[in-house]
Design an enzyme around this catalytic site. Structure first.
Site, short mmCIF file in Angstrom:
data_model
loop_
_atom_site.label_atom_id
_atom_site.label_comp_id
_atom_site.label_asym_id
_atom_site.label_seq_id
_atom_site.Cartn_x
_atom_site.Cartn_y
_atom_site.Cartn_z
N THR A 253 -4.15 -0.55 -7.04
CA THR A 253 -4.95 0.64 -7.30
C THR A 253 -4.14 1.91 -7.45
O THR A 253 -3.04 2.04 -6.90
CB THR A 253 -5.96 0.85 -6.13
OG1 THR A 253 -6.79 1.97 -6.39
CG2 THR A 253 -5.25 1.08 -4.80
N THR B 123 -10.03 0.54 -9.18
CA THR B 123 -8.93 -0.29 -8.70
C THR B 123 -8.91 -1.46 -9.66
O THR B 123 -9.70 -1.49 -10.59
CB THR B 123 -9.27 -0.65 -7.22
OG1 THR B 123 -9.25 0.55 -6.48
CG2 THR B 123 -8.35 -1.64 -6.60
N SER C 37 -7.77 0.80 3.42
CA SER C 37 -8.23 0.36 2.09
C SER C 37 -9.40 -0.60 2.23
O SER C 37 -9.63 -1.17 3.30
CB SER C 37 -7.06 -0.36 1.40
OG SER C 37 -7.50 -0.98 0.21
N SER C 38 -10.11 -0.76 1.13
CA SER C 38 -11.17 -1.79 1.09
C SER C 38 -10.75 -2.99 0.26
O SER C 38 -11.53 -3.93 0.09
CB SER C 38 -12.44 -1.21 0.46
OG SER C 38 -12.98 -0.23 1.29
N ASP D 166 -7.79 8.32 0.54
CA ASP D 166 -8.31 7.20 1.33
C ASP D 166 -8.09 7.39 2.83
O ASP D 166 -8.61 6.62 3.64
CB ASP D 166 -7.71 5.86 0.86
CG ASP D 166 -8.52 5.24 -0.27
OD1 ASP D 166 -9.60 5.77 -0.60
OD2 ASP D 166 -8.07 4.23 -0.84
N GLY E 47 -13.67 -1.54 -6.70
CA GLY E 47 -15.00 -1.05 -6.33
C GLY E 47 -15.04 -0.24 -5.04
O GLY E 47 -16.12 -0.08 -4.46
N GLY E 48 -13.88 0.28 -4.57
CA GLY E 48 -13.90 1.12 -3.36
C GLY E 48 -14.60 0.41 -2.22
O GLY E 48 -14.35 -0.78 -1.96
N ARG F 115 0.85 -1.19 0.00
CA ARG F 115 0.00 0.00 0.00
C ARG F 115 0.89 1.25 0.00
O ARG F 115 1.98 1.23 0.60
CB ARG F 115 -0.83 -0.04 1.28
CG ARG F 115 -1.85 1.07 1.46
CD ARG F 115 -3.00 0.92 0.56
NE ARG F 115 -4.14 1.72 0.96
CZ ARG F 115 -5.11 2.07 0.13
NH1 ARG F 115 -5.07 1.72 -1.15
NH2 ARG F 115 -6.14 2.77 0.55
N1 GLY Z 1 -8.43 3.08 -3.24
C1 GLY Z 1 -9.35 2.07 -3.01
C2 GLY Z 1 -9.02 1.19 -1.86
O1 GLY Z 1 -7.86 1.06 -1.52
O2 GLY Z 1 -9.89 0.63 -1.25
#
Ligand code: GLY
Length: 573
Positions: free
Chosen positions: A403, A385, A456-457, A427, A477-478, A113
């Site tokens: 992403t 993403t 993050s998701s 985020d 998909g966030g 990340r």
């Molecule tokens: N930027 C989308 C996520 O990391 O969930």
């Protein structure tokens, strides 16, 4: 001694020769044709397969496995190819998570990340009156975190077999010689042209005078040069030297704050995967700084004591139960979840049976709960993403979600280096506790701090059955990512669906706040009416996710589905 010095003299030559003699697999008469390709959406393979957002990338991954590479080799080649053929979300300037199970049962969870730059502060997106300036965290130079993708790729390489030069060469060839863009990509490039021009001092390859159209050739020579530096210099080809200098120069042109030290200091973190059982299957998920693993575990455990399969797919009973599980799981997200190196995430409690039983105590079949009065909420996230699922012939399973955040990230192309930087800083909760422009709030757990990773998701997930590979799944998909993965797993395990149905049947989403159920086109009108009668507010919305799912059949064959909602495609053998 003489031998050693001779070796030292020869080593660069060997490395260089290796890099130069990799035969190309890209070309009309080669293994991967970049000018003519179609999406393969649903197919069963005997041994190995790749599901990704772009046919060329999936074809490259399958070709690498045909040449003797394992799922890790394929994953590296696919990610690098996506950075070229899918600039919307495939990336060098972003970050991601990898979860894998090796054929010997060992698990790998790599967190690459993005990190907040060293001079990032909690209030960096507030104006002098303390108002959040979302435009600064959502696009342009200041919105970027320190990218992790290239470091993640080299960490992944520790599990690969083939020479690195062989894995990166398809991406170099595609960037240098070009490929035919899809209609979707043409629309994306045209739609973002104004932002590319506004944010980038040298928008280079992605911008041209006439509108892009399907079939046009996209060549990216500056990106090819960056990839060549990575091929020849390894990690240093990105985080130090020329590429790092170009990133920092670009940052300086637009008030960005990433420095040479930030780049040099980027580190991949090995995390401990989350593991739990659901109806006789073993689920392996990604822990914080992803919220995905915890949410999946919470949601599946909350519904496990109910006979979901007998309720029927998208019956009012099954959907209501799943909505209420989603509502309760998402309520915990903003308050409790963030980078575990900076915030004590009560992970064990959040997924404990006692805690989850308590959460579902007020669930009433046939009656909508209300989110009002609950303090925690959700920070807005972009949905752009991309996810890759791979399984090889030996049974190595690898899932990566990666992403840039928004579509085309910060829309800032690094001058001279040809790749797009992320806008992942958005985020973070840019103003904890205060609703952002989407009416959503985030918590202290996810406040900005130097060196911290934003929540993050992304939910790359593996499923085992009888201790054998059963499913590799994930999606972009966030905030809808965990619900899409949740529903895809339930579709397979509870409703016995094929990979294709599990992916493509309409999905729904509830994230606590706003207190509404979002449903995709094709969602059952009868169920919708029944839910409204129970007190739910239903909102139609566009596509939810682009799920890539591989399911291993009892015969050992790999039944795979690439989401019909995009250009996504399968390849394998
Ligand atoms: N930027 C989308 C996520 O990391 O969930």
């Amino acid at each position: 001694m003489r031998k050693i010095s001779l070796l030292l003299v020869l080593l660069p030559l060997i490395f260089f020769a290796d890099a130069q003699t990799v035969p190309s697999i890209i070309g009309p008469d080669k293994m991967v044709d970049p000018w003519h390709y179609t999406s393969v959406k649903s197919l069963t393979f005997d041994k190995a397969c790749v599901a990704s957002a772009h046919p060329i990338a999936s074809n490259v991954g399958a070709a690498i496995m045909r040449k003797g590479g394992n799922a890790f080799d394929a994953m590296i080649a696919v990610q690098l190819t996506l950075a070229v053929v899918y600039p919307e979300a495939g990336n060098l300037g972003g970050g991601g998570f990898l979860i894998a199970r090796k054929r010997d049962g060992k698990l790998v969870a790599l967190d690459y990340r993005e990190m907040a730059p060293g001079s990032a502060t909690k209030d960096m997106y507030l104006d002098k009156n303390g108002n959040a300036q979302n435009e600064l965290s959502e696009s342009g130079h200041l919105s970027s975190g320190v990218p992790g993708t290239v470091a993640g790729i080299f960490e992944t390489y520790k599990h690969a077999k083939l020479p690195f030069a062989q894995l990166i060469q398809p991406a170099i060839d595609l960037a240098q010689n070009g490929y035919a863009i899809s209609k979707r990509e043409a629309n994306g490039l045209n739609g973002n042209k104004a932002d590319f021009v506004k944010n980038s001092t040298a928008p280079a390859a992605l911008v041209k005078d006439a509108p892009w159209k399907e079939g046009d050739t996209l060549r990216q020579p500056e990106l090819a040069a960056t990839l060549i530096r990575i091929r020849d210099q390894g990690l240093k080809g990105f985080y130090e030297g020329e590429t790092a200098k170009l990133i920092v120069e670009e940052m300086k042109r637009g008030k960005g704050i990433i420095t040479l030290d930030d780049l040099k200091g980027y580190v991949v973190k090995e995390r401990t995967p989350m593991e739990f059982d659901y109806r006789g299957h073993h689920i392996i998920g990604f822990p914080p700084p992803s919220s995905g693993g915890i949410l999946i575990e919470q949601m599946l455990k909350m519904i496990e004591k109910y006979p979901v399969g007998s309720y029927g797919f998208q019956s009012p009973e099954s959907v209501q139960l799943m909505i209420e599980a989603e509502r309760r799981a998402y309520a915990d997200r903003a308050e409790h979840m963030g980078d575990p190196d900076f915030w004590k995430v009560p992970q064990k409690t959040l997924v404990s049976d006692a805690y989850l039983a308590e959460r579902m105590k007020d669930f009433q079949p046939g009656v909508a709960s209300k989110s009002a009065g609950i303090k925690a909420g959700i920070a807005h996230e972009s949905e752009e993403t991309t996810h890759i699922s791979i399984i090889d012939k030996l049974g190595n399973m690898v899932a990566v979600t990666t992403t840039l955040n928004n579509s085309y990230g910060s829309k800032t192309i690094v001058g001279g280096a040809g790749f797009i930087m992320n806008d992942e800083m958005d985020d973070f909760s840019i103003k904890p506790g205060v609703p952002n422009m989407y009416g959503a709030v985030g918590g202290e757990a996810n406040a900005i701090a130097a060196g911290k990773r934003m929540l993050s998701s992304m939910t790359p997930t593996l499923v085992l059955k009888n201790n054998n590979p059963f499913m590799v799944v994930g999606t972009p998909g966030g905030t809808t990512i965990p619900t899409s993965v949740f529903q895809s797993i339930v579709n397979v395990i509870d409703f016995g669906m094929s990979a294709n149905d599990a992916v493509n049947k309409p999905k729904f989403h509830h994230q606590w706040l706003p207190d509404e159920v979002m449903v995709e086109k094709g969602f059952s009108p009868e169920t919708k009416a029944a839910l409204e009668k129970m007190g739910y507010s239903i909102k139609d919305r566009g596509a939810i996710g682009r799920t890539e799912l591989i399911k291993v059949l009892a015969t050992g064959k790999r039944e795979a589905a690439a989401d019909g909602r995009g250009d996504d495609s399968l390849a394998g053998f």
